[in-house]
Design a protein around this motif. Structure first.
Motif, PDB file in Angstrom:
ATOM      1  N   LEU A  17       8.402   1.013   6.917  1.00 33.07           N
ATOM      2  CA  LEU A  17       7.081   1.410   6.439  1.00 33.07           C
ATOM      3  C   LEU A  17       6.782   2.763   7.078  1.00 33.07           C
ATOM      4  CD1 LEU A  17       5.143  -1.977   6.838  1.00 33.07           C
ATOM      5  CD2 LEU A  17       5.901  -0.939   4.700  1.00 33.07           C
ATOM      6  N   ALA A  18       6.197   3.661   6.288  1.00 32.16           N
ATOM      7  CA  ALA A  18       5.924   4.996   6.815  1.00 32.16           C
ATOM      8  C   ALA A  18       4.948   4.899   7.984  1.00 32.16           C
ATOM      9  CB  ALA A  18       5.345   5.870   5.711  1.00 32.16           C
ATOM     10  N   ARG A  19       5.148   5.747   8.982  1.00 33.01           N
ATOM     11  CA  ARG A  19       4.253   5.724  10.140  1.00 33.01           C
ATOM     12  C   ARG A  19       3.273   6.895  10.077  1.00 33.01           C
ATOM     13  NH1 ARG A  19       8.988   3.166  12.702  1.00 33.01           N
ATOM     14  NH2 ARG A  19      10.013   5.168  12.725  1.00 33.01           N
ATOM     15  N   ASP A  20       3.682   8.026  10.671  1.00 30.45           N
ATOM     16  CA  ASP A  20       2.725   9.134  10.762  1.00 30.45           C
ATOM     17  C   ASP A  20       2.912  10.157   9.650  1.00 30.45           C
ATOM     18  OD1 ASP A  20       5.186   9.741  11.628  1.00 30.45           O
ATOM     19  OD2 ASP A  20       4.561  10.862  13.411  1.00 30.45           O
ATOM     20  N   ARG A  21       3.855   9.910   8.761  1.00 28.38           N
ATOM     21  CA  ARG A  21       4.179  10.947   7.780  1.00 28.38           C
ATOM     22  C   ARG A  21       4.570  10.270   6.476  1.00 28.38           C
ATOM     23  NH1 ARG A  21       7.111  15.857   9.245  1.00 28.38           N
ATOM     24  NH2 ARG A  21       7.444  17.051   7.323  1.00 28.38           N
ATOM     25  N   VAL A  22       4.068  10.793   5.361  1.00 30.36           N
ATOM     26  CA  VAL A  22       4.566  10.313   4.067  1.00 30.36           C
ATOM     27  C   VAL A  22       5.230  11.472   3.345  1.00 30.36           C
ATOM     28  CG1 VAL A  22       3.005   8.375   3.752  1.00 30.36           C
ATOM     29  CG2 VAL A  22       2.307  10.651   2.970  1.00 30.36           C
ATOM     30  N   ARG A  23       6.284  11.134   2.577  1.00 29.54           N
ATOM     31  CA  ARG A  23       7.109  12.176   1.972  1.00 29.54           C
ATOM     32  C   ARG A  23       7.237  12.074   0.466  1.00 29.54           C
ATOM     33  NH1 ARG A  23       9.464  11.120   7.020  1.00 29.54           N
ATOM     34  NH2 ARG A  23       9.604  12.988   8.314  1.00 29.54           N
ATOM     35  N   PHE A  24       6.651  11.049  -0.139  1.00 27.99           N
ATOM     36  CA  PHE A  24       6.607  11.025  -1.613  1.00 27.99           C
ATOM     37  C   PHE A  24       5.502  10.074  -2.070  1.00 27.99           C
ATOM     38  CE2 PHE A  24       9.528   7.563  -0.603  1.00 27.99           C
ATOM     39  CZ  PHE A  24       9.275   6.578  -1.549  1.00 27.99           C
ATOM     40  N   VAL A  25       5.000  10.337  -3.253  1.00 31.61           N
ATOM     41  CA  VAL A  25       3.974   9.467  -3.821  1.00 31.61           C
ATOM     42  C   VAL A  25       4.635   8.123  -4.129  1.00 31.61           C
ATOM     43  CG1 VAL A  25       2.463   9.067  -5.811  1.00 31.61           C
ATOM     44  CG2 VAL A  25       2.617  11.356  -4.794  1.00 31.61           C
ATOM     45  N   GLY A  26       4.092   7.078  -3.538  1.00 27.76           N
ATOM     46  CA  GLY A  26       4.670   5.755  -3.727  1.00 27.76           C
ATOM     47  C   GLY A  26       5.359   5.232  -2.478  1.00 27.76           C
TER      48      GLY A  26
ATOM     49  N   VAL B  16       0.891  -1.162   0.000  1.00 23.91           N
ATOM     50  CA  VAL B  16       0.000   0.000   0.000  1.00 23.91           C
ATOM     51  C   VAL B  16       0.927   1.209   0.000  1.00 23.91           C
ATOM     52  CG1 VAL B  16      -1.738   1.289   1.283  1.00 23.91           C
ATOM     53  CG2 VAL B  16      -1.744  -1.238   1.321  1.00 23.91           C
ATOM     54  N   ARG B  17       0.756   2.084  -0.965  1.00 26.24           N
ATOM     55  CA  ARG B  17       1.701   3.197  -1.115  1.00 26.24           C
ATOM     56  C   ARG B  17       0.980   4.541  -1.028  1.00 26.24           C
ATOM     57  NH1 ARG B  17       6.654   1.426  -2.767  1.00 26.24           N
ATOM     58  NH2 ARG B  17       6.776  -0.744  -3.461  1.00 26.24           N
ATOM     59  N   ALA B  18       1.730   5.533  -0.613  1.00 26.58           N
ATOM     60  CA  ALA B  18       1.159   6.864  -0.458  1.00 26.58           C
ATOM     61  C   ALA B  18       0.673   7.392  -1.804  1.00 26.58           C
ATOM     62  CB  ALA B  18       2.203   7.807   0.124  1.00 26.58           C
ATOM     63  N   THR B  19      -0.469   8.035  -1.775  1.00 26.15           N
ATOM     64  CA  THR B  19      -1.023   8.610  -2.998  1.00 26.15           C
ATOM     65  C   THR B  19      -0.865  10.127  -3.016  1.00 26.15           C
ATOM     66  OG1 THR B  19      -3.167   8.659  -1.923  1.00 26.15           O
ATOM     67  CG2 THR B  19      -2.702   6.773  -3.334  1.00 26.15           C
ATOM     68  N   VAL B  20      -0.303  10.661  -1.948  1.00 21.61           N
ATOM     69  CA  VAL B  20      -0.007  12.104  -1.918  1.00 21.61           C
ATOM     70  C   VAL B  20       1.466  12.284  -1.599  1.00 21.61           C
ATOM     71  CG1 VAL B  20      -2.322  12.838  -1.266  1.00 21.61           C
ATOM     72  CG2 VAL B  20      -0.675  12.229   0.509  1.00 21.61           C
ATOM     73  N   ALA B  21       2.018  13.418  -2.032  1.00 23.50           N
ATOM     74  CA  ALA B  21       3.459  13.608  -1.932  1.00 23.50           C
ATOM     75  C   ALA B  21       3.909  13.951  -0.518  1.00 23.50           C
ATOM     76  CB  ALA B  21       3.907  14.700  -2.895  1.00 23.50           C
ATOM     77  N   HIS B  22       3.051  14.654   0.239  1.00 22.59           N
ATOM     78  CA  HIS B  22       3.485  15.104   1.554  1.00 22.59           C
ATOM     79  C   HIS B  22       2.252  15.216   2.441  1.00 22.59           C
ATOM     80  CE1 HIS B  22       6.171  18.094   3.998  1.00 22.59           C
ATOM     81  NE2 HIS B  22       6.102  16.894   4.526  1.00 22.59           N
ATOM     82  N   ALA B  23       2.249  14.474   3.526  1.00 20.92           N
ATOM     83  CA  ALA B  23       1.073  14.505   4.387  1.00 20.92           C
ATOM     84  C   ALA B  23       1.387  13.893   5.730  1.00 20.92           C
ATOM     85  CB  ALA B  23      -0.080  13.736   3.738  1.00 20.92           C
ATOM     86  N   THR B  24       0.557  14.255   6.698  1.00 26.69           N
ATOM     87  CA  THR B  24       0.514  13.528   7.959  1.00 26.69           C
ATOM     88  C   THR B  24      -0.487  12.400   7.760  1.00 26.69           C
ATOM     89  OG1 THR B  24       0.935  15.569   9.147  1.00 26.69           O
ATOM     90  CG2 THR B  24       0.012  13.736  10.415  1.00 26.69           C
TER      91      THR B  24
END
Lengths: 287, 804, 165
Positions: free
Chosen positions: B115-124, B59-67
C-alpha cells in the motif's frame, strides 16, 4: 462498481407513479428498463435516493396506429418490440423505426431498454431522440396536473436534459406522420457503441424527385439537432440522386460545426456527417 | 517440415484418437475442462464463499503524482457495514522489489509498497484497504476516506520522462530510466549505413493496452488454524511466485502460505506478476482472523491494474541494391509506468525487444539501445507477445518501406532475407532451431492468391475502392529455459518445470505440473501426453496444477512455456513411472525389464507371448502386496521428473496475410480476410492450437485498430469503462483461415514448440501493412497503432476525392 | 461523506430456473449479485457491471438480458433462467455440446453469457442466418476465442435443430 443505497418504490399505475414522484421530490428517479440508468448508478455517477420502478406498467407497452396516420408508442415499449413488430402493428410508413433498432446497443439491451426510457434519458446520440427530432414526434408527459404534449423541438434541452418536470412521467411518444422514405444511419468505431455521429434523413419523395425533407444529426451538439442548411437543399428539390444527396450532405457538414470530442475532432465529425447523410439519403430512397 | 493440413483434418474427430489405440498426441481431443465450464460449475475466485467472509475494496490515489500528507479513515469506520480499514502503517508489510543482476548504469531497482505510504505515483494506486460486510458496503466505505495530497508535477509520457530536468517518479532513478542497455553494436556498423545504397527509417509508436482477461483480478484469503497456514485463493498464472512474495511481505515461512488457483478467466500475462492487492487482502484476513475476499471491479481493472505495450521505436535499416538487409539500428523506449513488476522487472519489454528484434531475418550487423522509463501511469506486466508485436511491426514496416523504395514485391524482399539454414546463430547471438520461415511465407502468399485477393485488389482499384494486402513473417521464441532467462540477468530465474505422476490402485493417474492453465486447455493436452506415454485412456488421467501444497514447484504459465517445458516434464515423469511399472511386471515374470514393454492398458512381454498385465494388477503389487516387489523397487507408484532447456529455446514461426478495405468516408478499416500459416512443431491438440491462434490474432487486431489506454496531461486515465476502452466484438474480428506446418522441435520431449502468443505477435504488423498497402494512392504511410478511423479518413481527405 | 439513503432491506421473491426463492436484500442489489451470492448460482459471471461485456447475460421471460443492469427487485414476477438450467439430468444440451465440439470456449468465463444469449436468440429466431448469429454474438465480449468458433457453434446448433424439426 456497486450502486449507492436507495429506496425502491414500485408504481402500480402511471398516475400512481407521478404521485410518488411528486411526493418524493427531486431526489427521485424513474426506472423503466434501466439500461442506461443502472450502469450510471453502478459507477455512482447517478445516485438517486428514491427509485420509482414503472417497469410493471404493462398498459404503457403498446404500438397504436390510428386513422390520422399517426403512430403512438407506449413509453414502456421495448426497442426489441419495435424491432420485431409486423408491418401491420407498426402502421404504414414507419418501417424506419424498425430498421433503426439494429443500431440500438445489442440484443440484450434492446430486450429491456424502452422507447420512453431512452427519450427521457435524452442522450444526444440516442437513436430514439434523433428519430423524435427528425420525425417531429410529440412526447406525452403525465404529471400531477394531467397530461401535456411536448414537441420534440422543445423536449430536448441539453446533455441528458429534457423538458420533463421531476414529477412527470413520459407515457407516450406520438409520431404524427408516416415517413416512408426515411433512414437512420450512424458510425461508431465498434458495433453497438454510442455513435460518434448519427443521422436521420426523411425525404418527401414523389415520382423519383425530392420535394423537401428533414435531416437530423446526433453527436454534434448537446442535443439532437435538425440541419436547416441540409433541409434547404432538399427543399429546393430535384431528382433523387447523387448530385442532390452530395449537396445535401455537404450542406449538413459545412453547417454543423461539431464540437471536438473523444472520438475525433471537428473536421473528422464533419467528414462523418458528409458521409452518413449521403448514405442515409440513399437508404431512404431505397425503401 | 510437413504440411499437416490433411493430417489435421483427419485428426479432428472429436474426443478420441483417430484410430483405436492410436496416438492421443496430434488428435483434437475434446476438452476435459468444458463440461463444468459449460454448465456453470466452474469455480472461479469470485465463486468462493467462506463462512464469515468479508469483502475488501481499495482506497486509491486520485492524483497521478503526489506526496501523501495524510490518510484519514475515521469516517470510513462509521459507514454501516464497514468492519475495518487499514493503511500501510497499520499493516507493516514488506515491499515488493523486482531486481536484475545488472550494474547500476544499466538497471535501477525500485520498491513497490503493498500500500502506498508517503508517495503516490499513478491514479488508482492503492492507499488503504476497506473491509466490509459486503461489496456494497465496502464501496460505501471508500467514499468516506479522506486523503490529502501535496501534488507533484506528473510525468505522463516517455518523452517528458526523458526530457532534461523532468520531475522524478522515483528519486533513485535519474532521468526516470529504470533500464538502459546498449547491445551488440556490430563493429563497423556505421560504415555499413554510410555505404549502403538504401537506408530506410521507421519511427513507430504503439498504444498502451490492457491484456484484459474477462475475469478481473481477485483473491480470497483465510487463515487455516488446523494447518497453521494462510490459504490464499487467487487467480494467478504464477502461484509459487505469489507464495514467495506473500510469505516475504507477511514475514511468514513459505510453508505457512498455501496459494491455490481456482478456475481462471484468462490472464494473458496480466496475471503473471504479483499484484499488491492480493497481499494486502491476505494481511487484512490475518489481522481480522476472518476470510476476506477482494474482486477487482472493471473500473479498477482498466485503470489500476497492469498494462503493457506502450513503446516508441526509432529504427533504421540498410539494404543493398538487391533488397538484402545489411544492418539494423534501433532505439527502443518502453513506457513501463509507475513500478517494476515482480518478478520480471520493468526491463522485460526493452530486453525482449533488444535481444530478439532481428527475428526471422539474416541481419549481418545490429545495434540497439533499449530503455525502460518510468512514468506516472499504471504499471505494466508482460502481456501476451511481450514486445514482439511491436518489434515485429517495426521490422515488417522496415522491409515494406525498403520494398517500396527498391520497387520490389513486399513478399519477395522478405523471401531474400529470411533465415533458411538451421540452426542459425544470429548477430544477436541467439541460435535459432529449425523452422519454416520461408515455407510459411510462400504458402501464405499462395493462399492469398488462391483465394483471389490479388485479383480482388485490382478490381477494387479499378472501381475506385481501396483494398490492401499485408503480411507479417515472424518467429516467436518459446520454451525459455533457465539458461535463456539467466541471460537476461534476472535475479529470480524461471525456466525449469517439475512434474509428478502418481498411479493409484485402480490404475488411474494424477499428474502435477508447475504450469498454470487459464484457458489453454492443459487439463486436456497434458493428459494427452501422459495417456500416450503410458498407454492409458485419457479418462484415467487427471491433471493438477495451481496448488503450492500439491505441486512441488512451478514457474506457472507465461512466455509460451507450458507445453514445451511443462509438457516435457510431464512426459518424462510418465516415462519414469512407465519404467517402474515395467520393472514390477518384469520381476513378476522373472524377466529383465528390457524384455517387457508398455502397451495400451498395461505391460506385456516384448516377444508378444503371454497376456497383457493391467495397471491395476501392478498397482496392487506396488501398494497392497509390497512384499512381492523386487528388493530394489520401492513401494508405491509415483515418479517425478524435471525438465529444463539449456540452449536458446525453440522458435515457433508463422506468416499472417491480411486483406483490408478502407472506407474513405468514415475511415473505417474493414478486414476482409485473415490467413495464418503457423508452425509450432508437433501440435499436441490441433484444435487447441487453432484456438490459441485465433484468440491471439483477435488481441493483435485489437491493438492494431481499437484498444488504447490514454491519459490526460495530468495523468488522469481517460478510458475508465468499456465505452472508451474498445475491446472488439464478433462484428470487428474476422474469421481466420489457418494452415499448419510442422517442424518438430528436436529437444522438447514431444517435439512441440510453444503456441500461446504467435497470433498476437503477427497481427499488428500484418494489419498495419495491409492498411498501408490500401493507402498507397494517398501517399500517406502510418507507423503508429492503434490506427483510428479518423487517421485513415484524414489520409484520404487530404489527397483523393472518393467516389460517392 | 456523501449523504446516502437508508439501507433498508426488503423481501422479494425470485423465480429462477423454475424455483421460487425468497430473499431479504437491499434494493440496490443487482440481479447478478443476488443470483450469485444469495442464491449461490455462480454460473452467471460478472465482467463489467455496466452492460457491455455480457458475461452476466441471463434469460428474463425468455429474452436475453444483462443481469448487471437490473436490480433484483425489478425481476420480481419474471421468470429467470441461468446457465444452470441448460443441461438436463447431467446431459449437456445440444447448444452446450456444439460449444465444446467447436472449441467455442477457452477460459470459460464468458461462456455462460454466450450460452444464454444464444439460447434466447435461437428460441425467437430458429431460422437465423450465420450473419444474424454473428451480429448477436457481437453483443458479448470474449477475450480468448476470437469469436469465430462461438459463431460456428451456435450456427451448427441452429442447423441441427432445424433438421430435427
Amino acid at each position: 462498481m456497486k450502486p449507492a443505497p436507495f429506496v425502491y418504490h414500485r408504481a402500480r399505475d402511471a398516475v400512481g407513479a407521478t404521485r410518488l414522484l411528486a411526493e418524493l421530490g427531486d431526489e427521485s428517479k424513474v426506472i423503466a428498463g434501466g439500461q442506461s440508468l443502472v450502469a450510471m448508478m453502478n459507477f455512482r455517477l447517478a445516485r438517486p435516493r428514491h427509485l420509482v420502478d414503472v417497469g410493471g406498467l404493462r398498459e404503457l407497452d403498446y404500438l397504436r396506429t390510428g386513422p390520422d396516420g399517426a403512430l403512438r408508442v407506449g413509453a414502456l415499449t421495448t426497442h426489441h418490440t419495435v424491432e420485431t413488430a409486423s408491418d401491420e402493428r407498426l402502421g404504414s410508413g414507419f418501417a424506419v423505426l424498425r430498421a433503426a433498432m439494429e443500431w440500438v446497443g445489442h440484443l440484450p439491451i434492446r430486450t429491456r431498454g424502452t422507447v420512453g426510457g431512452s427519450i427521457a434519458h435524452a442522450d444526444a446520440t440516442a437513436e430514439w431522440c434523433l428519430l423524435a427530432v427528425a420525425l417531429d414526434a410529440e412526447m406525452v408527459a403525465l404529471g400531477p396536473g394531467g397530461e401535456r404534449r411536448i414537441p420534440a423541438a422543445d423536449f430536448f434541452q441539453g446533455y441528458y436534459t429534457s423538458a420533463l418536470d421531476p414529477d412527470e412521467l413520459l407515457v407516450e411518444v406520438v409520431f404524427p406522420r408516416p415517413a416512408r422514405y426515411a433512414a437512420l444511419t450512424e458510425f461508431a468505431e465498434r458495433r453497438g457503441d454510442f455513435a460518434t455521429v448519427s443521422t436521420v434523413v426523411a425525404l418527401d419523395l414523389r415520382d423519383g424527385a425530392v420535394h423537401g425533407g428533414r435531416v437530423a444529426l446526433g453527436g454534434v451538439a448537446p442535443l439532437p439537432v435538425r440541419s436547416p442548411e441540409a433541409e434547404a437543399v432538399l427543399a429546393r428539390g430535384g431528382p433523387a440522386g447523387p448530385e442532390l444527396f452530395t449537396a445535401c450532405a455537404g450542406a449538413a457538414a459545412a453547417a454543423a460545426g461539431p464540437p471536438d470530442g473523444v472520438s475525433g475532432d471537428g473536421d473528422y465529425r464533419a467528414a462523418l456527417i458528409r458521409e452518413l447523410v449521403r448514405r442515409a439519403c440513399e437508404e431512404a430512397v431505397s425503401r | 517440415m510437413n504440411d499437416t493440413t490433411a493430417a489435421h483434418q483427419r485428426a479432428t474427430g472429436h474426443g478420441r484418437p483417430t484410430t483405436p489405440g492410436g496416438a492421443w498426441i496430434g488428435a483434437s481431443v475434446g476438452r476435459r475442462e468444458d463440461p463444468r465450464l459449460l454448465t456453470g460449475r466452474g469455480r472461479f475466485t469470485d465463486d468462493i464463499q467462506l463462512p464469515g467472509m468479508l469483502h475488501a475494496q481499495f482506497v486509491r490515489a486520485t492524483v497521478a503524482h503526489a506526496t501523501v500528507t495524510g490518510i484519514d479513515l475515521s469516517a470510513v469506520l462509521d459507514v454501516p457495514g464497514v468492519v475495518a480499514a487499514f493503511t500501510a502503517e497499520d499493516l507493516e508489510l514488506g515491499d515488493i522489489t523486482a531486481r536484475l543482476g545488472r550494474p547500476a548504469s544499466e538497471f535501477v531497482a525500485t520498491a513497490m509498497p503493498v500500500l502506498a505510504r508517503d508517495r503516490v505515483r499513478f491514479v488508482g494506486e492503492p492507499l488503504a484497504v476497506v473491509v466490509a460486510r459486503d461489496a456494497y458496503a465496502a464501496e460505501d466505505g471508500l467514499e468516506a476516506a479522506k486523503v490529502s495530497y501535496e501534488p507533484r508535477p506528473p510525468v505522463v509520457s516517455a518523452a517528458r520522462a526523458l526530457a532534461p530536468g523532468a520531475p522524478l517518479v522515483h528519486d533513485e532513478a535519474p532521468l526516470n530510466t529504470l533500464l538502459d542497455v546498449s547491445m551488440f553494436a556490430t563493429e563497423g556498423i556505421d560504415a555499413v549505413f554510410d555505404g549502403a545504397p538504401h537506408v530506410v527509417r521507421v519511427r513507430a509508436s504503439t498504444g498502451r493496452q490492457n491484456a484484459l482477461p474477462l475475469e478481473t483480478r481477485g483473491a480470497v484469503a483465510s487463515w487455516d488454524a488446523r494447518e497453521d497456514q494462510l490459504l490464499l485463493q487467487t487467480c494467478t498464472q504464477v502461484p509459487h511466485q505469489v507464495r514467495t512474495v506473500a510469505a516475504r511481505c507477511l514475514r511468514l515461512d513459505e510453508r505457512a502460505v498455501r496459494v491455490v488457483v481456482p478456475d481462471m478467466g484468462g490472464g494473458f500475462g496480466l496475471k503473471c506478476v504479483v499484484g499488491r492487492e492480493e497481499i494486502a487482502v491476505a494481511a487484512a484476513a490475518l489481522r481480522l482472523d476472518r476470510p476476506v475476499k477482494w474482486i477487482e471491479d472493471r473500473k479498477d481493472a482498466l485503470t489500476a491494474s497492469f498494462l503493457a505495450r506502450e513503446q516508441h521505436y526509432d529504427a533504421r535499416a540498410a539494404f543493398d541494391a538487391d533488397g538484402r538487409i545489411l544492418a539494423l539500428d534501433a532505439d527502443v523506449v518502453c513506457d513501463m509506468g509507475a513500478y517494476s513488476c515482480y518478478p520480471f522487472t520493468a526491463g522485460i519489454e526493452p530486453l525482449m525487444a533488444s535481444a530478439e528484434m532481428p527475428g526471422v531475418y539474416k541481419v549481418p550487423a545490429y545495434r540497439v539501445r533499449g530503455r525502460a522509463v518510468t512514468t506516472n501511469k499504471a504499471p505494466t506486466a508482460p502481456y501476451r507477445g511481450v514486445s514482439r508485436p511491436q518489434y515485429v511491426m517495426v521490422m515488417e514496416r522496415l522491409f515494406e518501406r525498403a520494398a517500396r523504395e527498391l520497387g520490389m514485391d513486399p513478399v519477395e524482399i522478405r523471401r531474400r532475407n529470411v533465415i533458411t539454414d538451421f540452426p542459425y546463430t544470429g548477430v544477436n547471438r541467439i541460435t535459432y532451431d529449425p523452422g519454416s520461415y520461408r515455407e510459411s511465407l510462400d504458402l501464405c502468399e499462395r493462399l492469398v492468391r488462391e483465394e483471389g485477393w490479388y485479383a480482388a485488389r485490382e478490381e477494387a482499384a479499378a472501381e475506385g475502392r481501396h483494398l490492401g494486402i499485408g503480411y507479417a513473417c515472424f518467429s516467436e521464441r518459446t520454451g525459455y529455459g533457465s539458461a535463456a532467462f539467466a541471460q537476461r540477468k534476472m535475479e529470480v530465474v524461471p525456466g525449469f518445470d517439475i512434474s509428478e505422476v502418481r498411479m493409484d490402485t485402480s490404475g488411474a493417474v494424477v499428474v502435477t505440473t508447475g504450469t498454470m492453465s487459464h484457458g489453454q486447455s492443459h487439463e486436456t493436452t497434458m493428459a494427452q501426453i501422459v495417456a500416450d506415454e503410458l498407454g492409458l485412456d485419457i479418462a484415467k488421467v487427471r491433471i493438477h496444477q495451481g496448488d503450492t501444497d500439491r505441486v512441488t514447484y512451478g514457474w506457472g504459465t507465461f512466455a509460451s512455456r507450458s507445453i514445451a517445458v511443462g509438457g516435457s516434464a510431464v512426459r518424462l515423469a510418465a516415462a519414469k513411472l512407465g519404467e517402474k511399472l515395467c520393472r514390477i511386471a518384469a520381476a513378476r515374470w522373472e524377466l529383465s525389464p528390457d524384455a517387457v514393454e508398455l502397451v495400451t492398458g498395461g505391460i506385456r512381454r516384448r516377444d508378444g507371448t503371454g497376456e497383457v498385465v493391467g495397471f491395476p494388477e501392478l498397482a496392487d503389487i506396488a501398494y497392497l502386496k509390497a512384499h512381492l516387489l523386487p528388493k530394489d523397487v520401492e513401494p508405491g507408484l509415483s515418479a517425478t521428473a524435471t525438465f529444463d532447456v539449456f540452449n536458446d529455446g525453440t522458435f515457433s514461426n508463422a506468416t499472417h496475410g491480411v486483406v483490408v478495405e478502407l472506407h474513405p468516408g468514415t475511415g473505417q478499416v474493414e478486414i476482409l480476410a485473415y490467413l495464418c500459416v503457423e508452425d509450432c512443431g508437433v501440435a499436441i491438440n490441433p484444435q487447441v492450437v487453432e484456438g490459441q491462434c485465433r484468440g491471439g490474432i483477435a488481441q493483435g487486431i485489437a491493438g492494431a485498430l481499437f484498444e488504447q489506454v490514454t491519459y490526460d496531461d495530468q495523468g488522469e486515465p481517460s478510458a475508465t469503462s468499456f465505452m472508451d476502452y474498445k475491446v472488439p466484438t464478433a462484428h470487428e474480428i474476422p474469421d481466420v483461415l489457418i494452415r499448419h506446418l510442422q517442424t518438430p522441435c528436436a529437444f522438447t520431449e514431444t517435439g512441440a514448440k510453444g503456441a500461446g502468443e504467435g497470433g498476437t505477435i503477427g497481427a499488428p504488423a500484418a494489419v498495419l501493412n495491409a492498411v498501408n498497402d490500401a493507402l498507397r494512392p494517398t501517399g500517406t504511410e502510418l507507423d503508429t497503432t492503434p490506427i483510428t478511423p479518423e487517421t485513415v479518413q484524414r489520409a484520404f481527405g487530404r489527397t483523393v476525392e472518393h467516389p460517392s | 461523506m456523501t449523504d446516502t439513503a437508508p439501507r433498508e432491506r426488503q423481501l422479494i421473491t425470485l423465480d429462477v430456473n423454475g424455483e421460487r426463492h425468497e430473499l431479504l436484500i437491499e434494493p440496490r442489489r443487482t440481479l447478478v449479485d443476488a443470483l450469485r451470492h444469495d442464491l449461490l448460482l455462480t454460473g452467471t459471471h460478472v465482467g463489467c457491471e455496466h452492460g457491455i461485456c455480457g458475461a452476466c447475460t441471463v434469460l428474463v421471460d425468455g429474452a436475453p438480458a444483462r443481469a448487471c443492469l437490473m436490480f433484483a427487485a425489478q425481476a420480481e414476477g419474471a421468470r429467470i433462467r441461468t446457465v444452470e438450467s441448460l443441461a438436463e439430468d447431467g446431459e449437456l444440451s445440444d447448444l452446450q455440446r456444439a460449444f465444446t465440439e467447436h472449441h467455442g470456449l477457452q477460459c470459460g468465463f464468458c461462456t455462460p453469457g454466450f450460452l444464454m444469449l444464444a439460447e434466447g436468440f435461437l428460441a425467437e429466431r430458429p431460422a437465423a442466418t450465420k450473419e444474424e448469429i454473428r451480429e448477436v454474438v457481437a453483443s458479448n465480449l470474449c477475450r480468448c476465442t476470437g469469436y469465430q468458433t462461438i459463431v460456428e457453434a451456435i450456427d451448427d446448433c441452429a442447423a441441427r435443430r432445424r433438421k430435427e424439426t
